[in-house]
Structures are given as structure tokens and as C-alpha cells.
Design an enzyme around this catalytic site. Structure first.
Site, short mmCIF file in Angstrom:
data_model
loop_
_atom_site.label_atom_id
_atom_site.label_comp_id
_atom_site.label_asym_id
_atom_site.label_seq_id
_atom_site.Cartn_x
_atom_site.Cartn_y
_atom_site.Cartn_z
CG ASP A 172 1.87 2.56 6.13
OD1 ASP A 172 1.55 2.49 7.33
OD2 ASP A 172 2.06 3.63 5.54
CD GLU A 228 -1.96 3.92 -3.75
OE1 GLU A 228 -1.31 3.73 -2.72
OE2 GLU A 228 -3.21 4.01 -3.77
CB CYS A 288 -0.87 -0.01 1.26
SG CYS A 288 -1.85 -1.50 1.44
CB ALA A 289 3.46 1.96 -2.38
CB ALA A 290 0.41 6.36 -3.02
N PRO A 291 1.83 7.84 -0.46
CG PRO A 291 2.35 9.80 0.68
CD PRO A 291 1.50 8.57 0.77
N GLY A 292 4.57 7.25 -0.70
CA GLY A 292 5.84 6.61 -1.04
C GLY A 292 7.00 6.82 -0.09
CG ASN A 293 7.34 9.85 3.03
OD1 ASN A 293 8.10 10.38 2.22
ND2 ASN A 293 6.44 10.52 3.72
CB CYS A 303 -0.59 7.04 10.98
SG CYS A 303 -1.71 7.25 9.62
C1 LIG Z 1 -1.51 4.84 4.63
S1 LIG Z 1 -1.34 5.04 2.93
C2 LIG Z 1 0.30 4.47 2.66
C3 LIG Z 1 1.35 5.46 3.00
C4 LIG Z 1 2.70 5.04 2.46
N1 LIG Z 1 3.08 3.74 2.94
C5 LIG Z 1 3.80 6.03 2.80
O1 LIG Z 1 4.57 5.79 3.71
O2 LIG Z 1 3.89 7.06 2.15
C6 LIG Z 1 -2.28 3.70 2.31
C7 LIG Z 1 -2.28 3.61 0.81
O3 LIG Z 1 -2.70 2.32 0.45
C8 LIG Z 1 -3.51 2.39 -0.69
N2 LIG Z 1 -4.30 1.13 -0.69
C9 LIG Z 1 -5.35 0.82 0.08
N3 LIG Z 1 -5.78 -0.43 -0.18
C10 LIG Z 1 -4.96 -0.92 -1.12
C11 LIG Z 1 -4.90 -2.18 -1.78
N4 LIG Z 1 -5.78 -3.14 -1.54
N5 LIG Z 1 -3.92 -2.36 -2.69
C12 LIG Z 1 -3.03 -1.37 -2.94
N6 LIG Z 1 -3.06 -0.15 -2.36
C13 LIG Z 1 -4.02 0.07 -1.44
C14 LIG Z 1 -4.30 3.66 -0.47
O4 LIG Z 1 -4.80 4.17 -1.68
C15 LIG Z 1 -3.24 4.57 0.14
O5 LIG Z 1 -2.58 5.28 -0.86
#
Ligand SMILES: C[S@@+](CC[C@H](N)C(=O)[O-])C[C@H]1O[C@@H](n2cnc3c(N)ncnc32)[C@H](O)[C@@H]1O
Length: 551
Positions: free
Chosen positions: A324, A275, A244-249, A426
Site C-alpha cells: 500500500d 516502514e 509500506c505499513a504506517a500508520p498501520g490500519n 488511495c
Molecule cells: C499509504 S501509506 C500506508 C498506509 C498503511 N498501509 C495503512 O493502511 O495505514 C504508505 C507508507 O509507506 C511508507 N513507505 C514508502 N516507501 C516505502 C518503502 N520503500 N519501504 C517501506 N515503507 C515505505 C511511507 O512512509 C508511508 O508511511
């Protein structure tokens, strides 16, 4: 009944003066009640005052009961709601009736306040309060220690720690503690003792216009958000999925760790960054590019992690997964929706007492009329129902999120070559944190494939040293619902890592835990005729409708 009037008076006095509570109580010869009883009641009521003030404000009882003052209502509500023996007063006394006739309403508001603070039980809320009161009262001067620095991760894909200090931060002087940044008279930096390549600077420094930021040499990332990739610390071989990568930190942090771990440069990307939301994947791509990680990371825009096949050859070389997923976001600094609370901080010797709102403003009793929320018994019952519904709505939202998060974790546990997983949020809510970890450990797939929690003593140094661990009460609640997972509540809580906003560590609220797998599968009990994603049962699947929640 003089106990409550006297305790209220003492509470008012210590909030206004610098006299320590003990001195104020034990030197007062005019008190009719036992000084010990007053001291115990006032010190406890002061600890709970932030929550009790919310409860009393929201209940509207000060507008109904003219004989109640804010401090009198705090000490009475404390005993009514929290004391083991309840109110220490005869049932015939007018004060007894004055407060106890509102018990149902106060209880409903108290439950609401507890859920809002992410506590599963009164015990868990008590732990929260005891921790924060130690932090705010301190042992010496009673000053609050909360301070949010600006955390800066030095991106070792593009530069080295030493080079960056010698260039971007050449005019900054290293200081030995985070707190020393707060009163800086010249630019200072603090080198973090837990996370490699992480520093903190004063929040007033804006680095977003600096060449180092634009060149991707530095990444602004909260310390707690660096925990997952560091805890995962993938080894030099195999690929890694960021589910669950975006925004990508965390993706770029993973890439940095991998690039320093491997001496040879791999010809193909080592991180698969999924993502699901295509628009968020655009940000992810640009973050990866700015960090110089495009060769290390394959961004899969629009990829649902849950639809990656866990078995078969395609991902057989994946050894680690970082998860995440979306969560309630309740740990994010500045995301509090609670009104500014009254917090009475008792003075330590020589200290100054404070009765203040968050933000440092002193709070007076409101001069505006307090409008009760309901005037008749019928309306009052309706109001309580709404209040309880609200609490239930929040609990239902959290359950729904937790079910989605559990699906994500159990899906990762099904990947055949994977040996290590981290799960983070978080969120401050136990149901999304310890609750998910324990339910994942109790799942079919975890039991079949030998997954267990990564215990504290097995964790990488900086995480082992980190003192703020999981919540035992939240672990107990989860264990009560799933039964035995092979480890006791204390070990499980110690394996979990928490960061708490508003503390001297200067981080956001965060949670992370690791899972590891020992040895071979305990027999393949799944049905091989099923499609791969259905072979392992998904426990407690309440659907994954998580839209509308903050990330
Ligand atoms: C909490 S954010 C991740 C923050 C990221 N790890 C960072 O450190 O920048 C969760 C992300 O997971 C994505 N997401 C949620 N469910 C997902 C899934 N089943 N597969 C892929 N991405 C998913 C969301 O769109 C969101 O962008």
C-alpha cells in the site's frame, strides 16, 4: 443558431424549476429549433456542466465576451469541445466566431480539468460523468446519494463481533441500508455486507473518546481501506510482509485475519511490517500495540521494503505481501483542491431541479467582475503554455509516483516463496492504479515467475460481490503501451477493484488488485552472479523520488 440560445434558456429554466426537462422542451410550442435537438443538447450539457463551468471560469472568457452568459457558454463549449460534429452553426454566424476563437484556451482548460479528475482520456472522463450522473440524477427523485458514514472495524484480536455489538453498540439499532443511517432519529448501525466485522454508524457519532476505542476493541477505518487485507486473506501458514505499513490500519487488519485463521497460537510474529519513515513507525508501533497485535506483528522501523532480500533463506517462508505504497492521495475525502463546481442536476418526474455548488449552496452568476487572465494575444498564448505546463507537471508527478509503485510491486514479485500479493492506493488516477498493475504484469519478473492478476471469480466473496471495478479505458491506455499481458482489457478491469468517493457506497476513493502465481518459475533466467536485488530487471525505473507526495 437559435438552437444555442434556446438550449441556454431551457438549461436556465430547468435549473430553476421543478419541471422535468422532457416536459419543459416538448410542451414549449414557441421553440424554433427541433425539440429533439434541444433535449439532446441540454441533457448532455447538464451532465458536463460541472466540468464545463470550471473550464469556462478558468478560461476567463465570460469577462471578455460580454454577449456570453454562463449557460450559453456551457452549451456552446459542450459542442465545441465534445460534440463529434462540433458546433451546429454556420461559420459566418457571430456566435460561431465568439466561441471558436477561444478554442485553444478552452481546450487547454479542458485538458487540465480532465487530468485533475484523474481521467486518462475523454472516454474515461465520459464514463466517470455517466456514472456520477446516474448516481446523482437517480431514477426516482434526483436527490444526491452521497453520504460518508463513520466506518468502524471491530478488532477481533481483542473482542468478538457479537460481544462488541452487545456492549459498545448495545444502544444502536441495526438498519438495513447505509442510506438509512443518514436520517437516523435514534442511534443506528449498518452491518457491512462485504467486509466481515465492519459496521457503519452516523458520522456525528464520535467514538474516539469511547472506552472501546481506547482499549483497541474498535478501529476507525474506511471500508475501502479494509479491502487489501481482506482480498489478500493470507492462509494459516507462512509469514506475511506489509511492505509500506504506517500508520498501520492494514497491518492490524492483517493481524486480525491471521489470528482468526490459525487455531494454534504461533510463538513468533506472523506479519513483518516495514516502514521506511522512522517517525511514522512510531505511530505504527502504537497502533499495533493498541490493537493487541504486538505478538503477531514485528515492526521494522526505518526499513525500506526495497532493500529486503527477495531471494535466499531469510524470507523464504513469506507467502504473501500487502503493498500500500505512497500515492497521490487523490481519493482521500476532503483532499479535493478543485473549486466548488456548478452542477446542474436535471429533475426527474416530480423532482426539483438544482443548480448548486458542492455543499448544497445555490450558485448564482458571480456579481464580481470576471477578470480575464490575459488581454493580449501574446499573453494569452503564454497563459495557455502555463496551463499546459501545469497539466504536464501533474502528469509528470504521477508518472514518477507510478514508477516508484511499480518498483515496489516488481520487487515483491521477486520473493521466492510468495504466492499472493495485493497492491493498493488511495488514488483516483489510472496511471497509479490499472497502469501499475498492467505494467507489473508485463514486467520481466512477472513473466519469469508466472505472476498473473487475481481474477474476479477467484476473489474472496465480499470482493467478488463488490460491483465497482477497474476502469477499462485506463486498462486500454496501459495495454497500448506495454502490449499483451495474456488477458483482455475487460477481464483485467473486472479483476481490479475500485471505490469512488462521492458515491452511495460511502467510501473514499480507492484502488486494489491482487496478483497470484501459478506453479514453478519458468526457468531462472536471471544472472545468479548479481546481487539478489539486481537479478530481475526493474522495468521503467524512473527513480523513486516520491518525497513530497501525500500518502
Ligand atoms: C499509504 S501509506 C500506508 C498506509 C498503511 N498501509 C495503512 O493502511 O495505514 C504508505 C507508507 O509507506 C511508507 N513507505 C514508502 N516507501 C516505502 C518503502 N520503500 N519501504 C517501506 N515503507 C515505505 C511511507 O512512509 C508511508 O508511511
Amino acid at each position: 443558431m437559435s438552437l444555442y440560445y434556446e438550449a441556454a434558456k431551457v438549461l436556465e429554466d430547468v435549473a430553476e424549476s421543478s419541471k422535468p426537462l422532457k416536459q419543459r422542451v416538448y410542451n414549449d410550442k414557441s421553440l424554433k429549433s427541433s425539440p429533439g435537438a434541444i433535449f439532446a443538447l441540454v441533457s448532455e450539457a447538464a451532465k458536463w456542466s460541472e466540468i464545463l463551468s470550471d473550464v469556462i471560469d478558468n478560461s476567463g472568457i465570460l469577462g471578455i465576451e460580454r454577449k456570453l452568459t454562463p449557460t450559453l457558454s456551457i452549451v456552446l463549449a459542450h459542442d465545441l469541445l465534445l460534440a463529434k460534429k462540433g458546433l451546429s452553426a454556420s461559420k459566418k454566424h457571430p456566435l460561431y466566431d465568439l466561441i471558436s476563437k477561444h478554442k485553444a484556451r478552452l481546450n487547454a482548460e479542458f485538458t487540465r480539468a480532465r487530468i485533475k479528475r484523474g481521467a486518462q482520456s475523454i472516454d474515461s472522463l465520459r464514463n466517470q460523468i455517466n456514472t456520477s450522473s446516474t448516481e446523482t440524477n437517480g431514477d426516482s427523485n434526483g436527490a444526491t446519494n452521497c453520504f460518508y458514514p463513520r466506518w468502524v472495524r471491530i478488532n477481533t484480536i481483542k473482542t468478538s463481533f457479537q460481544d462488541c455489538l452487545a456492549s459498545t453498540f448495545r444502544s444502536y439499532t441495526p438498519v438495513p441500508t447505509l442510506q438509512a443511517l443518514r436520517d437516523q432519529t435514534f442511534p443506528s448501525l449498518f452491518i457491512d455486507p462485504n467486509i466481515p466485522n465492519l459496521i457503519a454508524i452516523h458520522p456525528s457519532s464520535d467514538l474516539t473518546k469511547s472506552p472501546a476505542y481506547h482499549a483497541g476493541h474498535i478501529i476507525l477505518q474506511d471500508k475501502a481501506s479494509c479491502f487489501p487485507a481482506y482480498l489478500l486473506s493470507p492462509t494459516a501458514s507462512g509469514r506475511v510482509i506489509d511492505g509500506c505499513a504506517a500508520p498501520g490500519n492494514k497491518t492490524t487488519h492483517l493481524a486480525a485475519i491471521l489470528s482468526s485463521a490459525s487455531s494454534t497460537t504461533s510463538s513468533s510474529p506472523r506479519v513483518i511490517a516495514c516502514e521506511r519513515a522512522p517517525d511514522r513507525a512510531i505511530t505504527l508501533k502504537s497502533m499495533v500495540a493498541r490493537a493487541g497485535a504486538s505478538d503477531l506483528v514485528e515492526v521494522r522501523a526505518g526499513q525500506d521494503f526495497l532493500s529486503l532480500p527477495a531471494t535466499g533463506t531469510k524470507y523464504a517462508d513469506v507467502k504473501a505481501i500487502l503493498l500500500d505504497p505512497s500515492c497521490s492521495g487523490s481519493g482521500i475525502v476532503g483532499r479535493d483542491d478543485a473549486p466548488a463546481p456548478l452542477r446542474i442536476t436535471l429533475p426527474a418526474a416530480g423532482g426539483k431541479a438544482v443548480a448548486k455548488e458542492a455543499g448544497g449552496k445555490k450558485r448564482k452568476r458571480s456579481t464580481a467582475p470576471v477578470v480575464p487572465k490575459a488581454d493580449t494575444v501574446e499573453e494569452e498564448q503564454e497563459e495557455e503554455k502555463v496551463v499546459q505546463d501545469d497539466g504536464e507537471k501533474l502528469a509528470a508527478r504521477l508518472r514518477q509516483l507510478a514508477a516508484f509503485q511499480l518498483r515496489i510491486v516488481t520487487h515483491a514479485m521477486a520473493f521466492e516463496g510468495v504466492e499472493r500479493i495485493t497492491y493498493s492506493t488511495c488514488s483516483v488516477h489510472g496511471v497509479e492504479n490499472e497502469g501499475v498493475v498492467i505494467r507489473a504484469l508485463a514486467s520481466d519478473v512477472a513473466r519469469r515467475r508466472g505472476w498473473r492478476v487475481l481474477r474476479r471469480e477467484e476473489q474472496i466473496d465480499g470482493m467478488k460481490k463488490w460491483e465497482r471495478r477497474g476502469d477499462e479505458a485506463d486498462c486500454r491506455v496501459a495495454l497500448e503501451s506495454v502490449g499483451d499481458v495474456g488477458l483482455g482489457m475487460e477481464v483485467l478491469a473486472d479483476a481490479c477493484i475500485r471505490a469512488t468517493k462521492g458515491t452511495e457506497e460511502g467510501t473514499m476513493g480507492f484502488f486494489v488488485a491482487g496478483f497470484v502465481r501459478d506453479g514453478e518459475d519458468e526457468g531462472e533466467k536471471h544472472d545468479p552472479s548479481l546481487p539478489v536485488d539486481e537479478r530481475y530487471s526493474q522495468d521503467d525505473d524512473e527513480g523513486d523520488d516520491w518525497s513530497g507526495f501525500s500518502d
